[in-house]
Write an enzyme that holds these catalytic residues in place. Structure first.
Site, short mmCIF file in Angstrom:
data_model
loop_
_atom_site.label_atom_id
_atom_site.label_comp_id
_atom_site.label_asym_id
_atom_site.label_seq_id
_atom_site.Cartn_x
_atom_site.Cartn_y
_atom_site.Cartn_z
N GLU A 1 60.73 46.16 50.05
CA GLU A 1 60.27 47.56 49.98
C GLU A 1 59.41 47.84 51.21
O GLU A 1 58.68 48.82 51.25
CB GLU A 1 59.54 47.84 48.68
N CYS B 1 59.48 45.91 43.55
CA CYS B 1 59.38 44.44 43.44
C CYS B 1 60.57 43.83 42.71
O CYS B 1 60.59 42.63 42.45
CB CYS B 1 58.08 44.06 42.74
N THR C 1 44.65 43.67 45.83
CA THR C 1 45.96 43.18 45.40
C THR C 1 47.00 43.28 46.52
O THR C 1 48.19 43.42 46.26
CB THR C 1 46.45 43.93 44.13
N SER D 1 50.17 51.74 35.95
CA SER D 1 51.13 50.71 36.37
C SER D 1 50.97 49.44 35.53
O SER D 1 51.95 48.80 35.15
CB SER D 1 50.99 50.40 37.87
N HIS E 1 56.49 38.35 37.44
CA HIS E 1 56.15 39.04 38.68
C HIS E 1 54.63 39.13 38.71
O HIS E 1 54.01 39.55 37.72
CB HIS E 1 56.76 40.45 38.71
N ASN F 1 49.79 39.67 46.61
CA ASN F 1 51.06 40.26 46.19
C ASN F 1 52.04 40.22 47.35
O ASN F 1 51.74 40.72 48.44
CB ASN F 1 50.85 41.70 45.72
N SER G 1 58.09 48.53 40.04
CA SER G 1 57.55 49.84 39.66
C SER G 1 58.56 50.94 39.91
O SER G 1 59.41 50.85 40.80
CB SER G 1 56.31 50.14 40.50
N1 CAA Z 1 33.59 39.37 36.33
C1 CAA Z 1 34.79 39.15 35.74
N2 CAA Z 1 35.70 40.14 35.55
C2 CAA Z 1 35.40 41.38 35.99
C3 CAA Z 1 34.16 41.67 36.63
C4 CAA Z 1 33.23 40.59 36.80
N3 CAA Z 1 32.07 40.77 37.39
N4 CAA Z 1 34.17 42.96 36.96
C5 CAA Z 1 35.35 43.49 36.55
N5 CAA Z 1 36.09 42.53 35.97
C6 CAA Z 1 37.43 42.63 35.39
C7 CAA Z 1 37.67 43.87 34.55
O1 CAA Z 1 37.14 43.72 33.24
C8 CAA Z 1 39.18 43.95 34.57
O2 CAA Z 1 39.71 43.00 33.68
P1 CAA Z 1 40.82 43.43 32.61
O3 CAA Z 1 41.92 44.08 33.42
O4 CAA Z 1 41.24 42.16 31.99
O5 CAA Z 1 40.19 44.40 31.70
C9 CAA Z 1 39.54 43.45 35.97
O6 CAA Z 1 38.36 42.78 36.46
C10 CAA Z 1 39.90 44.56 36.93
O7 CAA Z 1 38.88 45.53 36.89
P2 CAA Z 1 39.23 47.07 36.91
O8 CAA Z 1 40.30 47.38 35.90
O9 CAA Z 1 37.98 47.85 36.87
O10 CAA Z 1 39.86 47.13 38.38
P3 CAA Z 1 40.25 48.35 39.24
O11 CAA Z 1 40.41 49.56 38.40
O12 CAA Z 1 39.32 48.43 40.38
O13 CAA Z 1 41.68 47.91 39.85
C11 CAA Z 1 44.01 47.50 39.63
C12 CAA Z 1 42.61 47.05 39.24
C13 CAA Z 1 44.37 48.75 38.81
C14 CAA Z 1 44.99 46.40 39.29
C15 CAA Z 1 44.07 47.83 41.15
O14 CAA Z 1 43.78 46.70 41.89
C16 CAA Z 1 45.41 48.40 41.59
O15 CAA Z 1 45.67 49.60 41.49
N6 CAA Z 1 46.35 47.51 42.14
C17 CAA Z 1 47.66 47.92 42.59
C18 CAA Z 1 48.61 48.21 41.43
C19 CAA Z 1 49.09 46.98 40.71
O16 CAA Z 1 49.03 45.87 41.18
N7 CAA Z 1 49.62 47.20 39.48
C20 CAA Z 1 50.18 46.11 38.70
C21 CAA Z 1 51.34 46.57 37.85
S1 CAA Z 1 52.58 47.37 38.87
C22 CAA Z 1 53.48 46.07 39.54
O17 CAA Z 1 53.44 44.98 39.06
C23 CAA Z 1 54.32 46.34 40.75
C24 CAA Z 1 53.57 45.93 41.98
O18 CAA Z 1 53.71 44.81 42.45
C25 CAA Z 1 52.66 46.89 42.60
#
Ligand code: CAA
Length: 390
Positions: free
Chosen positions: A79, A111, A152, A201, A233, A275, A308
């Protein structure tokens, strides 16, 4: 006839940034990235690597002259394609010196592209048992500096030879798949960074897993206890665990422990790369096969692929008797050890270096890049690729 994975290669660029240091620079607790997201190091692609060179470097390690003759189909999943028209597969075909009587195409669905390539390859080998297919999965994941998705990102490629009588993993026939038009992650043609609805996502990923897993059980009568491990994945290593946890209580306690332990091993390479989009599932499989010493021939491995947008698939494979002899764990350990750490400001500078998009020429210094295959510049709107071994 048995058809499956005969060889697996992997390549990641020689630079990485430490996630603890990235967290400090972003004013985030390091544990959020290392535990919450589950990443230790993030590969950083220098300007001299693109999806074509990463793929070619991954394949270079595994192909011998007999493969170059027998491969009659090159399928390039990405991609992060480098051209709207010409396929990356043709560049790789040339860079590797594969026999000219071959088909070469690029496939895309986020992916999921590599999995689509593998399923196409399986059909091709079923019709042409003597042939071998080279399936490539190569990407550079970019969300942008200081964005929610930044932790990521990553870069790398896998290369798989699919053939009859495979020596690593025979793919079983039954698989279940699902398509639904959702906007969880996408990258419009004008953008070199992805757009994403992060939380949505995650939800879609889990929902797709549950749907294809339930259908797989209904269609086959198999259950979780029939699996030695499930590879996912991995956009980040916590993601697959979130999905696995939703079904774990279907297994006996002993099997639950086994699946959790094998999941952990299957995320080790990904924790240190980030990733790589379409290659991520197969990097996870490689991590499991190369690092889990207790794995036995005949074991069944489940594979969950998610792209996705969205397409998901669950399918399975059985480990071949001497699978370990056909892996390259030492080579991959050296690849990881030889990488160089860059500071956060250096990573930011590299991230902002992009190839011109206005038609101008550029010449790049490939001496700093230890990879055998690099992009050395652009001349007259044509990317110039170099295989230093030639
Ligand atoms: N100690 C331990 N854990 C902590 C922490 C700390 N001090 N602070 C936060 N965390 C944990 C949170 O509790 C959370 O855990 P859970 O998910 O188990 O609840 C984790 O860290 C992440 O925290 P947030 O949810 O607050 O993180 P965020 O909102 O900043 O971002 C994300 C997370 C949404 C994955 C972001 O990185 C993102 O948008 N990434 C790109 C999209 C992606 O990868 N999506 C995955 C599915 S889509 C797919 O698979 C296709 C692809 O390849 C893209």
């Amino acid at each position: 006839m048995k058809i499956g994975i005969d060889k697996i290669g992997f390549y990641t660029p020689h630079l990485y940034v430490d996630m603890n240091k990235l967290a400090v620079a972003r004013n985030v607790e390091p544990e959020k990235f290392t535990i919450g997201i589950g990443q230790e190091k993030m590969a950083v692609a220098p300007i001299t690597q693109d999806s074509v060179t990463l793929a070619a470097n991954a394949a270079l390690q595994i192909l011998d002259d007999a493969d170059r003759e027998a491969i009659d189909f090159v399928i390039f999943g990405t991609e992060t394609g480098v051209d709207h028209s010409k396929s990356g597969a043709v560049y790789v075909h040339h860079l590797l010196g594969i026999n000219p009587n071959a088909r070469s195409v690029e496939v895309k669905h986020a992916c999921y592209g590599t999995t689509a390539g593998i399923q196409m390859a399986k059909g091709h080998v079923a019709l042409n048992p003597e042939s071998k297919v080279l399936v490539l999965g190569s990407d550079i994941a970019r969300y942008g500096l200081n964005t929610g998705g930044e932790s990521t990102q990553g870069a790398g490629a896998v290369a798989l030879v699919i053939s009859a009588n495979p020596r690593i993993l025979t793919l079983e026939d039954k698989s279940t798949y699902l398509t639904s038009d959702v906007m969880d992650f996408w990258r419009p043609l004008y953008s070199d960074k992805a757009f994403v609805d992060g939380k949505f996502s995650n939800e879609q990923y889990i929902s797709f897993f549950q749907t294809v897993w339930d259908k797989f059980k209904d269609d086959t009568g198999m259950e979780l206890n029939d699996f030695e491990a499930i590879c996912y994945h991995l956009p980040y290593t916590k993601m697959g665990l979130k999905a696995l946890r939703t079904v774990l209580d279907e297994a006996t306690e002993e099997v639950q422990e086994r699946l959790k332990e094998n999941y952990k091993v299957s995320t080790q390479y990904n924790r240190n790369v980030g990733n790589i989009y379409t290659g991520s599932l197969y990097l996870s499989l490689l991590s499991l096969l190369e690092l889990q010493e207790g794995l036995e021939a005949g074991s069944r491995i489940g594979l969950f692929s998610y792209g996705s947008g969205a397409v998901g698939e669950f399918f399975t494979g059985i480990l071949e008797s001497d699978f370990r002899e056909h892996l390259a764990a030492d080579q991959h350990a050296s690849l990881f050890e030889s990488r160089k750490e860059v500071s956060v400001p250096e990573y930011e500078e590299i991230f902002d270096q992009t190839l011109p998009t206005d038609g101008s020429d550029v010449e790049l210094d490939i001496n700093e890049d230890p990879a055998n295959i690099c992009i050395s510049g652009i001349t007259d709107n044509m990317r110039q690729y170099v295989n230093k071994l030639r």
